[in-house]
Design a protein around this motif. Structure first.
Motif, PDB file in Angstrom:
ATOM      1  N   ASN A 108       1.419   4.951  -0.272  1.00  0.00           N
ATOM      2  CA  ASN A 108       0.775   6.279  -0.214  1.00  0.00           C
ATOM      3  C   ASN A 108       1.813   7.382  -0.066  1.00  0.00           C
ATOM      4  O   ASN A 108       1.505   8.485   0.345  1.00  0.00           O
ATOM      5  N   LYS A 158      -2.982   8.892   1.304  1.00  0.00           N
ATOM      6  CA  LYS A 158      -3.224   8.920   2.752  1.00  0.00           C
ATOM      7  C   LYS A 158      -4.197  10.071   3.035  1.00  0.00           C
ATOM      8  O   LYS A 158      -3.981  11.196   2.585  1.00  0.00           O
ATOM      9  N   HIS A 161       2.240  -0.697  22.599  1.00  0.00           N
ATOM     10  CA  HIS A 161       2.959   0.574  22.641  1.00  0.00           C
ATOM     11  C   HIS A 161       3.397   1.021  24.032  1.00  0.00           C
ATOM     12  O   HIS A 161       4.202   1.943  24.149  1.00  0.00           O
ATOM     13  N   GLU A 171      14.773   0.155  13.333  1.00  0.00           N
ATOM     14  CA  GLU A 171      15.362   0.430  14.648  1.00  0.00           C
ATOM     15  C   GLU A 171      16.687  -0.289  14.852  1.00  0.00           C
ATOM     16  O   GLU A 171      17.610   0.257  15.459  1.00  0.00           O
ATOM     17  N   ALA A 207      11.992   6.949  11.978  1.00  0.00           N
ATOM     18  CA  ALA A 207      10.681   7.335  11.428  1.00  0.00           C
ATOM     19  C   ALA A 207       9.746   7.994  12.441  1.00  0.00           C
ATOM     20  O   ALA A 207       8.548   8.080  12.188  1.00  0.00           O
ATOM     21  N   ASN A 218       0.854  -1.191   0.000  1.00  0.00           N
ATOM     22  CA  ASN A 218       0.000   0.000   0.000  1.00  0.00           C
ATOM     23  C   ASN A 218       0.891   1.243   0.000  1.00  0.00           C
ATOM     24  O   ASN A 218       1.390   1.667   1.032  1.00  0.00           O
TER      25      ASN A 218
HETATM   26  C1  LIG Z   1       8.638  -0.999  14.776  1.00  0.00           C
HETATM   27  C2  LIG Z   1       7.839   0.251  14.674  1.00  0.00           C
HETATM   28  N1  LIG Z   1       8.462   1.446  14.525  1.00  0.00           N
HETATM   29  C3  LIG Z   1       7.748   2.578  14.434  1.00  0.00           C
HETATM   30  C4  LIG Z   1       6.393   2.543  14.485  1.00  0.00           C
HETATM   31  C5  LIG Z   1       5.580   3.828  14.462  1.00  0.00           C
HETATM   32  N2  LIG Z   1       4.789   3.929  13.228  1.00  0.00           N
HETATM   33  C6  LIG Z   1       3.518   3.539  13.199  1.00  0.00           C
HETATM   34  S1  LIG Z   1       2.781   3.747  11.733  1.00  0.00           S
HETATM   35  C7  LIG Z   1       4.191   4.356  11.089  1.00  0.00           C
HETATM   36  C8  LIG Z   1       4.206   4.753   9.645  1.00  0.00           C
HETATM   37  C9  LIG Z   1       3.886   3.585   8.776  1.00  0.00           C
HETATM   38  O1  LIG Z   1       3.875   3.958   7.457  1.00  0.00           O
HETATM   39  P1  LIG Z   1       3.146   3.016   6.430  1.00  0.00           P
HETATM   40  O2  LIG Z   1       3.501   1.619   6.716  1.00  0.00           O
HETATM   41  O3  LIG Z   1       3.469   3.512   5.086  1.00  0.00           O
HETATM   42  O4  LIG Z   1       1.618   3.204   6.768  1.00  0.00           O
HETATM   43  P2  LIG Z   1       0.675   4.486   6.472  1.00  0.00           P
HETATM   44  O5  LIG Z   1       0.478   5.151   7.780  1.00  0.00           O
HETATM   45  O6  LIG Z   1       1.330   5.329   5.451  1.00  0.00           O
HETATM   46  O7  LIG Z   1      -0.583   3.894   5.967  1.00  0.00           O
HETATM   47  C10 LIG Z   1       5.205   4.416  12.033  1.00  0.00           C
HETATM   48  C11 LIG Z   1       6.552   4.950  11.799  1.00  0.00           C
HETATM   49  C12 LIG Z   1       5.770   1.293  14.656  1.00  0.00           C
HETATM   50  N3  LIG Z   1       4.466   1.182  14.781  1.00  0.00           N
HETATM   51  N4  LIG Z   1       6.520   0.182  14.732  1.00  0.00           N
END
Ligand SMILES: Cc1ncc(C[n+]2csc(CCOP(=O)(O)OP(=O)(O)O)c2C)c(N)n1
Ligand SMILES: CC(=O)[C@@H](O)[C@H](O)COP(=O)(O)O
Ligand SMILES: [Mg+2]
Length: 649
Positions: free
Chosen positions: A195, A302, A450, A389, A364, A193
């Protein structure tokens, strides 16, 4: 779909007489989607958008990601039967439409509240949720495992689908999974996906590669040509032949991308428009029948369908509820005092301005850690490595070797992904990486995936590392000063909460030394980090009844042995308080060091989090439930002083 605010229905009086969401209200599971008409599916998408927008009026929740996957979710449930087939949503923050179409519409208003639906997949809510998740990057691995399990247990007729975002995709684990999937050649559908967003705009070379795939004429100008070509490929013919035909035409026209995946023995199909339900269904039906692992590249927006979210997906990732739109942001707690995160960011910025060896590394979470001003001010020393990480920590170790002083600014729960790098690359080498451990404690509505409740325990076991926690706002900067002046690994942990404002003299923090905040002759509360405010409040409440001292412990490792001695030798009760699981935490370190020195621990009580996963809910509510609110600490002091009968547990 009309990408406009008007896409969200209003609340006219006439509407309210009828069912508000007639299609959703009637869904007991997702079976009905499989026979719905095109127009009903379009109407269903609009109903889901309306529910999401209404939810946002009342509470902070994951918003833009969910708006973006509505059509994708509908198409998936049309083409697969996930009561039987397997579906894994990577991370799980985009699972709201899935919850709505799988029979959870009526409970949906409770989402992310205590006792209500979880904001992530939860197997105890529905057979449609296979794993409780919240951390990114694991979906393809579990999907490969599910498929392997099906084959070994005689369920080869089941399909397995993993949906993963472009932000999660560069995680190291994803490539480990693709490596394995390409070799096993088991049937598997991966939906990418795309976005163009993580929480912040996505970063890294994989993102650039995906950009190249999207700008491919196959997706842009000539896409319709290729779709037309597909129309002539029989849907139920030999899938390999069909794919070859597609590829042949694509290659002939120089249109086909995805060679990275193809070289790994993963079939690549796409990119396709992720908001066109009929088109999505057509492609899903195709990839469903293909042999071996297939990646379908789907392009979505998104925040789709709600203009402000589509225009500012960073803010609308988890925006504050509309009714508190004026609040500074989601991480600012209700007390009005700035959160620890802000003090940490300001301290980091100051150190970076003073010392050009200091770098900042985020995996991120630039937005969550409030690092945007640092990203702007120090672009050369700011590193967003993506949702990686493990890499972030080993990368920091490399920088240390070259004389830099990296700060890894990371959520406590996500640092768990780097355990071996903390061991081998950092503590074994005794390198001075500073970990700013944000969200160390009960994070609230995100819940068990979390909460940052294990870091003292998982870090404390490694030689060389120092673990500290500020109890109040002005300590944050002084702790960072001490950490950067120290030539060994250091972790500074703090919660998602406002920082107590205490008017203290600005002495430097000395490694391994605690601070007595309040004298008292009847007993001592020893608070680790964030629990200082609750401890001081408890002492205040007890005033006149019991004269209780309060110590700000500051260090879990090395623990202040003078403080351990003096508090126990006073001969009165000692209560340790921490926002961490009891096992392996601060209280546990306190008791271990006391026992080692043959001190009498019979009057020591450790207040900490129970040995179980803690649900989602409001942080204050959860603290009270765990016996860590001021009132509960008061009760434990009275009991320890013998003023009331002791607790039965
Ligand atoms: C291991 C880990 N690191 C950081 C996060 C925090 N986090 C949650 S959603 C996200 C962004 C994810 O992006 P994507 O997979 O493209 O999903 P979108 O929100 O764009 O649909 C981050 C960095 C997490 N949930 N898990
Ligand atoms: C899905 C995810 O992991 C993040 O979006 C997380 O929910 C952010 O938490 P904060 O709101 O505490 O930054
Ligand atoms: Mg994304």
């Amino acid at each position: 779909m009309n990408n406009d605010e008007d896409a969200v229905s209003g609340n006219s009086k006439e509407d309210s007489k009828e069912k508000k969401h007639p299609l959703l209200e009637g869904l007991v599971d997702a079976q009905a989607l499989r026979t719905m008409s095109r127009s009903d599916l379009t109407a269903l998408a609009a109903e889901i958008r309306d529910v999401l927008c209404n939810l946002l009026a009342t509470r902070t929740a994951h918003f833009a990601s969910n708006l973006g996957v509505i059509e994708l979710c509908i198409a998936l449930h049309c083409e697969f039967d996930f009561q039987k087939d397997h579906l894994i949503w990577d991370t799980g923050h985009q699972v709201y439409p899935h919850k709505l179409v799988t029979g959870r519409y009526h409970e949906f208003p409770s989402i992310r509240t205590r006792g209500g639906l979880m904001g992530y997949p939860n197997p105890s809510e529905s057979v449609y949720d296979l794993f409780m998740t919240g951390h990114a990057g694991a979906s393809i691995s579990t999907a490969v495992g599910l498929r392997s399990g099906d084959l070994l247990t005689g369920h080869s007729d089941r399909r397995t689908v993993a949906v993963i975002g472009d932000g999660a995709f560069p995680s190291g684990m994803v490539f480990e999974a693709l490596n394995n999937a390409g070799e096993l050649e088991d049937d598997l559908t991966i939906i990418l996906n795309d976005n163009k967003m993580s929480i912040c705009p996505r970063v890294g070379a994989v993102a650039t590669y995906l950009d190249r795939l999207r700008s491919n004429p196959y997706y842009t100008g000539l896409k319709t040509e290729v779709v037309r070509l597909l129309e002539h490929v029989p849907m139920f013919g030999d899938p390999t032949e069909r794919l070859l035909a597609q590829m042949k035409e694509g290659v002939k026209a120089g249109l086909l991308g995805g060679m990275l995946f193809e070289e790994l023995n993963i079939r690549y199909v796409g990119p396709i428009d992720g908001h066109d339900i009929p088109l999505l269904r057509k492609y899903m039906a195709m990839v469903r029948e293909m042999k071996g692992p297939v990646l379908l590249h789907v392009v979505t927006e998104k925040g789709h369908g709600y203009k402000p979210a589509a225009e500012d997906p960073v803010f609308f990732h988890t925006p504050p509820a509309f009714r508190v739109e004026q609040a500074e942001d989601a991480a600012t707690p209700s007390s009005g005092c700035p959160p620890f995160t802000l003090h940490a960011r300001n301290a980091i910025a100051k150190k970076m301005a003073e010392d050009d060896r200091v770098t900042i590394i985020t995996a991120a979470m630039c937005q969550g850690n409030k690092l945007e001003p640092i990203r702007e001010q120090f672009p050369d020393r700011f590193f967003d490595v993506g949702i990686c990480e493990s890499h972030a920590v080993a990368f920091a170790a490399g920088q240390c070797k070259m004389g830099l002083r990296p700060i890894v600014d990371i959520y406590s729960t996500f640092l768990q992904r780097s355990y071996d790098q903390i061991f081998q690359e950092v503590t074994l080498q005794d390198l001075p990486v500073v970990f700013m451990l944000d969200r160390a404690g009960l994070t609230g509505p995100d819940g068990p995936t979390h909460h940052g409740l294990f870091d003292i325990g998982y870090l404390r076991v490694f030689p060389n590392i120092v673990i500290m926690a500020p109890g109040y706002a002005s300590e944050v900067e002084r702790m960072l000063d001490a950490a950067l002046a120290y030539d060994h690994p250091v972790a500074i942990r703090y919660p998602k909460a406002s920082a107590l404002e205490l008017d203290r003299n600005i002495e430097p923090v000395e490694i391994g030394k605690s601070e007595r905040i309040r004298e008292g002759i009847d007993g001592t509360i020893i608070a680790f980090g964030s629990m200082l405010d609750q401890a001081l409040a408890a002492a205040e409440i007890l005033d006149g009844d019991l004269d209780v001292g309060v110590v700000n412990a500051r260090f879990a490792k090395p623990i202040d042995l003078d403080m351990v001695h003096s508090s126990i030798e006073a001969g009165k009760f000692v209560i340790t308080v921490e926002e961490h699981t009891k096992m392996g935490g601060f209280g546990s370190a306190f008791v271990e060091s006391a026992v080692e020195r043959r001190l009498d621990t019979r009057q020591v009580h450790c207040l900490a989090i129970d040995d179980r996963y803690i649900d989602h809910g409001d942080r204050d509510e959860l603290l009270a439930e765990q016996g860590l609110g001021a009132k509960q600490i008061v009760a434990r002091c009275r009991e320890a002083a013998g003023l009331v009968a002791s607790y039965s547990t």
